[in-house]
Design a protein around this motif. Structure first.
Motif, PDB file in Angstrom:
ATOM      1  N   SER A   1       0.889  -1.176   0.000  1.00 17.12           N
ATOM      2  CA  SER A   1       0.000   0.000   0.000  1.00 17.12           C
ATOM      3  C   SER A   1       0.918   1.214   0.000  1.00 17.12           C
ATOM      4  O   SER A   1       2.086   1.098   0.344  1.00 17.12           O
ATOM      5  CB  SER A   1      -0.922  -0.003   1.218  1.00 17.12           C
TER       6      SER A   1
ATOM      7  N   GLN B   1       1.225   3.402   2.049  1.00 15.92           N
ATOM      8  CA  GLN B   1       1.098   3.936   3.399  1.00 15.92           C
ATOM      9  C   GLN B   1       2.122   5.012   3.765  1.00 15.92           C
ATOM     10  O   GLN B   1       1.756   6.121   4.135  1.00 15.92           O
ATOM     11  CB  GLN B   1       1.158   2.792   4.407  1.00 15.92           C
TER      12      GLN B   1
ATOM     13  N   LYS C   1       1.908   8.255   1.615  1.00 12.71           N
ATOM     14  CA  LYS C   1       0.802   9.193   1.850  1.00 12.71           C
ATOM     15  C   LYS C   1       1.013   9.944   3.153  1.00 12.71           C
ATOM     16  O   LYS C   1       0.629  11.106   3.267  1.00 12.71           O
ATOM     17  CB  LYS C   1      -0.560   8.494   1.770  1.00 12.71           C
TER      18      LYS C   1
ATOM     19  N   ARG D   1       0.338  -7.865  -2.811  1.00 10.10           N
ATOM     20  CA  ARG D   1       0.631  -8.650  -1.602  1.00 10.10           C
ATOM     21  C   ARG D   1       0.825 -10.103  -1.984  1.00 10.10           C
ATOM     22  O   ARG D   1      -0.048 -10.712  -2.603  1.00 10.10           O
ATOM     23  CB  ARG D   1      -0.485  -8.509  -0.560  1.00 10.10           C
TER      24      ARG D   1
ATOM     25  N   ASP E   1      -7.128   4.912  -1.857  1.00 10.74           N
ATOM     26  CA  ASP E   1      -6.234   5.187  -0.734  1.00 10.74           C
ATOM     27  C   ASP E   1      -6.321   6.674  -0.389  1.00 10.74           C
ATOM     28  O   ASP E   1      -6.215   7.514  -1.281  1.00 10.74           O
ATOM     29  CB  ASP E   1      -4.808   4.804  -1.161  1.00 10.74           C
TER      30      ASP E   1
ATOM     31  N   HIS F   1      -3.278  -3.421  12.778  1.00  8.36           N
ATOM     32  CA  HIS F   1      -3.506  -2.691  11.530  1.00  8.36           C
ATOM     33  C   HIS F   1      -2.163  -2.516  10.817  1.00  8.36           C
ATOM     34  O   HIS F   1      -1.883  -3.220   9.858  1.00  8.36           O
ATOM     35  CB  HIS F   1      -4.206  -1.370  11.822  1.00  8.36           C
ATOM     36  N   HIS F   2      -1.354  -1.629  11.260  1.00 10.01           N
ATOM     37  CA  HIS F   2       0.041  -1.532  10.828  1.00 10.01           C
ATOM     38  C   HIS F   2       0.783  -0.696  11.852  1.00 10.01           C
ATOM     39  O   HIS F   2       0.161  -0.064  12.713  1.00 10.01           O
ATOM     40  CB  HIS F   2       0.176  -0.998   9.398  1.00 10.01           C
TER      41      HIS F   2
ATOM     42  N   GLY G   1      -8.630   1.923   8.282  1.00 11.76           N
ATOM     43  CA  GLY G   1      -7.609   2.948   8.416  1.00 11.76           C
ATOM     44  C   GLY G   1      -7.395   3.294   9.866  1.00 11.76           C
ATOM     45  O   GLY G   1      -7.900   2.607  10.764  1.00 11.76           O
ATOM     46  N   SER G   2      -6.655   4.375  10.079  1.00 12.18           N
ATOM     47  CA  SER G   2      -6.343   4.761  11.452  1.00 12.18           C
ATOM     48  C   SER G   2      -5.846   6.191  11.515  1.00 12.18           C
ATOM     49  O   SER G   2      -5.489   6.781  10.500  1.00 12.18           O
ATOM     50  CB  SER G   2      -5.254   3.833  12.018  1.00 12.18           C
TER      51      SER G   2
ATOM     52  N   ARG H   1      -2.760   8.274  12.701  1.00 16.01           N
ATOM     53  CA  ARG H   1      -1.367   7.819  12.722  1.00 16.01           C
ATOM     54  C   ARG H   1      -0.572   8.429  13.873  1.00 16.01           C
ATOM     55  O   ARG H   1      -0.921   9.496  14.387  1.00 16.01           O
ATOM     56  CB  ARG H   1      -0.656   8.189  11.415  1.00 16.01           C
TER      57      ARG H   1
ATOM     58  N   ILE I   1      -7.427   6.261   5.450  1.00 16.29           N
ATOM     59  CA  ILE I   1      -8.189   5.033   5.248  1.00 16.29           C
ATOM     60  C   ILE I   1      -7.918   4.525   3.837  1.00 16.29           C
ATOM     61  O   ILE I   1      -7.501   5.298   2.967  1.00 16.29           O
ATOM     62  CB  ILE I   1      -9.702   5.327   5.435  1.00 16.29           C
TER      63      ILE I   1
HETATM   64  N1  ASP Z   1      -2.606   1.290   4.250  1.00 15.03           N
HETATM   65  C1  ASP Z   1      -3.686   0.694   4.984  1.00 15.03           C
HETATM   66  C2  ASP Z   1      -4.078  -0.631   4.343  1.00 15.03           C
HETATM   67  O1  ASP Z   1      -3.711  -0.898   3.219  1.00 15.03           O
HETATM   68  C3  ASP Z   1      -4.894   1.559   5.042  1.00 15.03           C
HETATM   69  C4  ASP Z   1      -4.672   2.773   5.858  1.00 15.03           C
HETATM   70  O2  ASP Z   1      -4.285   2.675   7.023  1.00 15.03           O
HETATM   71  O3  ASP Z   1      -4.939   3.853   5.339  1.00 15.03           O
HETATM   72  O4  ASP Z   1      -4.790  -1.409   4.934  1.00 15.03           O
END
Ligand code: ASP
Length: 587
Positions: free
Chosen positions: A196, A198, A201, A220, A236, A445-446, A483-484, A486, A528
């Motif tokens: 992504s 991520q 952005k 992926r 995104d 999530h990440h 999403g989240s 950050r 998100i």
């Molecule tokens: N990058 C995250 C995902 O692919 C989404 C995000 O947190 O904006 O799930």
């Protein structure tokens, strides 16, 4: 243009016009004295007509030689049809053919170009360009186009800027497996394809772009599963200077805009539910809320009566299937078999019929007389005519199993109607998830997701309890986006990496650029991403995302049309520094 009109355009008020159409021969019907041809293009089908004795003889011979999928150009006069076809928009007219030019011939296609084709999946994928000629597949791609257009319209209207981020990036250990691309110029070094955008952005937020979006390919390398694509598309998005509420309302707005403008549906506002409640009431972090059937806990009511299974169980929990007291023994056995399947993993199923007459009958009558079962019924808000289905065991597993049973029963009852849509925000996800495989916590999530401020003290004491500012949008039991908010300061980001088991060195090597950026005035931000393919298939009422992707991979991750993945030449391997010298060749 070779044509004056498309095959979907002509109507009764075009009668007597001379027109030229181009397209593919869909079908030929030869009744001896009369000959009809269905001519098809992207826009529709128009009927062509020739008549023995009236049409030119040479023309009739030429028409009879046309085969399916020949590409032709036809000139003729629009005429009113005797027997009209009200199923197609051009059904009131036909074309009296005056000339036919074959623009190209076609071999007999390997399957029929019809909605109900005789081609199996493999054949359709190998000849995807023919498959895409079929109306129902083309319509899926048109829907996708419309969804993308409407997404851009909505986001552009809110000052979002579409920015492209790179496709050759860097491999990182967190998340799924990366697809990697060897570097020719730097042997032994690799790019990775983005899972992504991520980090990019987030960097755009540091750059001050404030509102970003991109309809973007992500990659992926995950284990193959039905309907999973190694490359897929996300909407995104990222915003700066916002709260979680701002994100939820902005993107609820996007989803409602899409429902309104693509499907003509007015979506009610989307309710919020915490992750903890979603698990407690539905045994799932993506509950299908088209129907209720919430869980009711029976642990305290049902324990202590000498029933071994319950005595050993951490949790006893039930669903109430409305109006299902009449389920036969066979149906109940089928449900029992369902929950005992290894994928579901329950030991057995206990049922209680609350019969119309008001009597209660159960599979555990020996241990539970009617007045006990009445207490269960009260806990489940069951009424006469309902069926209670009870599972017991270790908490988490039991809830998951009951969640599956809930979906199964709802499916049987027709409660999962594809034309009905129920959306839900699931919020307050846990920050971490324990992995039994690696014996450590992973970011649920990440690693860029911020913990809830009030839970930060728990980071050291009980990381599993820390909640994140993370949210998912769930529609009809599928995760459509997530999403989240950050982390936007170096210290917290570093702390997060250390909790995830990164050494300071590793964190710096992999994400040093991001942490450094956070030291140059990073605004608070969050975002998100929506699974665009999935969103399209939901809107299209399909189970599979495959037909919403022009050229998808099959379930084995292959493109059988271009035949890839495939080997590359020795020279290419050499250039990339990837030649494996076998021991033998060294001798
Ligand atoms: N990058 C995250 C995902 O692919 C989404 C995000 O947190 O904006 O799930």
């Amino acid at each position: 243009m070779l044509r004056t009109h498309t095959c979907g355009e002509l109507r009764i008020n075009d009668v007597n016009k001379t027109v030229t159409l181009t397209g593919w021969v869909q079908r030929l019907r030869d009744k001896g004295s009369l000959l009809w041809i269905d001519l098809r293009d992207r826009y529709g089908i128009t009927q062509l007509f020739l008549e023995e004795g009236k049409s030119d003889q040479k023309l009739l011979v030429a028409a009879r030689e046309l085969g399916r999928e020949f590409v032709i150009k036809v000139t003729g006069t629009v005429a009113e049809r005797h027997s009209k076809n009200d199923k197609i928009p051009t059904g009131a007219i036909e074309i009296k053919v005056e000339s036919i030019e074959v623009l190209n011939q076609s071999k007999v296609p390997p399957f029929t170009i019809e909605d109900a084709t005789d081609g199996g999946d493999d054949l359709r994928m190998k000849y995807r360009y023919l498959d895409l000629r079929r109306n129902i597949v083309r319509e899926c791609l048109l829907l996708r186009h419309k969804m993308a257009q409407q997404t851009r319209l909505y986001l552009d209207g809110l000052n979002f800027i579409e920015v492209e981020t790179p496709v050759l990036i860097k491999s990182t250990p967190e998340g799924a497996r990366d697809f990697v691309v060897p570097s020719r110029i730097h042997h032994g070094e690799f790019y990775a394809l983005p899972q992504s955008p991520q980090t990019f952005k987030q960097l755009l937020m540091v750059s001050g772009f404030d509102r970003y979006y991109q309809i973007v390919k992500c990659f992926r390398d995950e284990d193959l599963r039905a309907d999973r694509q190694p490359e897929f598309t996300q909407i995104d998005c990222e915003m700066a200077f916002i709260t979680q509420e701002d994100i939820l309302s902005t993107f609820e707005g996007l989803v409602r805009h899409l429902f309104k403008n693509v499907k003509g549906i007015d979506m009610p506002s989307v309710p919020h539910m915490t992750y903890a409640d979603a698990m407690r009431f539905y045994g799932s972090d993506k509950p299908d809320t088209r129907f209720e059937m919430r869980f009711s806990e029976l642990t305290s009511v049902a324990k202590g009566k000498g029933f071994q299974l319950f005595e050993q169980s951490e949790l006893i929990v039930a669903i109430c299937a409305k109006g299902c007291a009449g389920y036969t023994r066979k149906q109940l056995d089928e449900l029992t078999e369902f929950v005992k399947r290894p994928q579901i993993g329950a030991k057995g199923l206990i049922w209680v019929r609350y019969e119309e007459a008001g009597t209660l009958k159960s599979s555990v009558d020996k241990f539970y007389p009617e007045e006990e079962l009445k207490k269960w019924a009260a806990a489940c808000s069951a009424q006469p005519g309902d069926l209670m289905l009870v599972l017991a065991g270790e908490s988490e597993k039991t809830m998951k199993a009951l969640g599956e049973l809930r979906l199964h029963v709802a499916g049987q009852l027709g409660l999962r109607d594809k034309n009905k849509f129920a959306a839900l925000w699931v919020i307050d996800f846990p920050l971490f998830e324990w992995s039994d495989d690696t014996k450590r916590y992973h970011a649920m999530h990440h690693p860029f997701t911020s913990p809830k401020r009030e839970d930060i003290p728990l980071l050291d004491i009980d990381p599993g309890k820390v909640r994140a500012n993370a949210y998912d949008l769930v529609i009809n039991g599928s995760e459509m986006g997530g999403g989240s908010i950050r982390i936007h300061d170096r210290a917290t980001q570093q702390l997060m990496f250390s909790k995830l088991g990164f050494t300071e060195e590793e964190a710096k090597k992999q994400f040093g650029f991001l942490m450094e950026a956070f030291e140059y005035g990073a605004p608070p931000h969050g975002g998100i991403a929506f699974g665009f393919d999935r969103l399209c298939s939901l809107f299209g009422g399909a189970d599979s995302i495959r037909d919403f992707i022009a050229f998808p991979k099959n379930n084995a991750g292959r493109d059988t049309m271009i035949d890839t993945p495939s080997t590359i030449s020795e020279e290419q391997l050499d250039e990339l520094g990837l030649t494996i010298k076998s021991e033998n060749s060294n001798r």
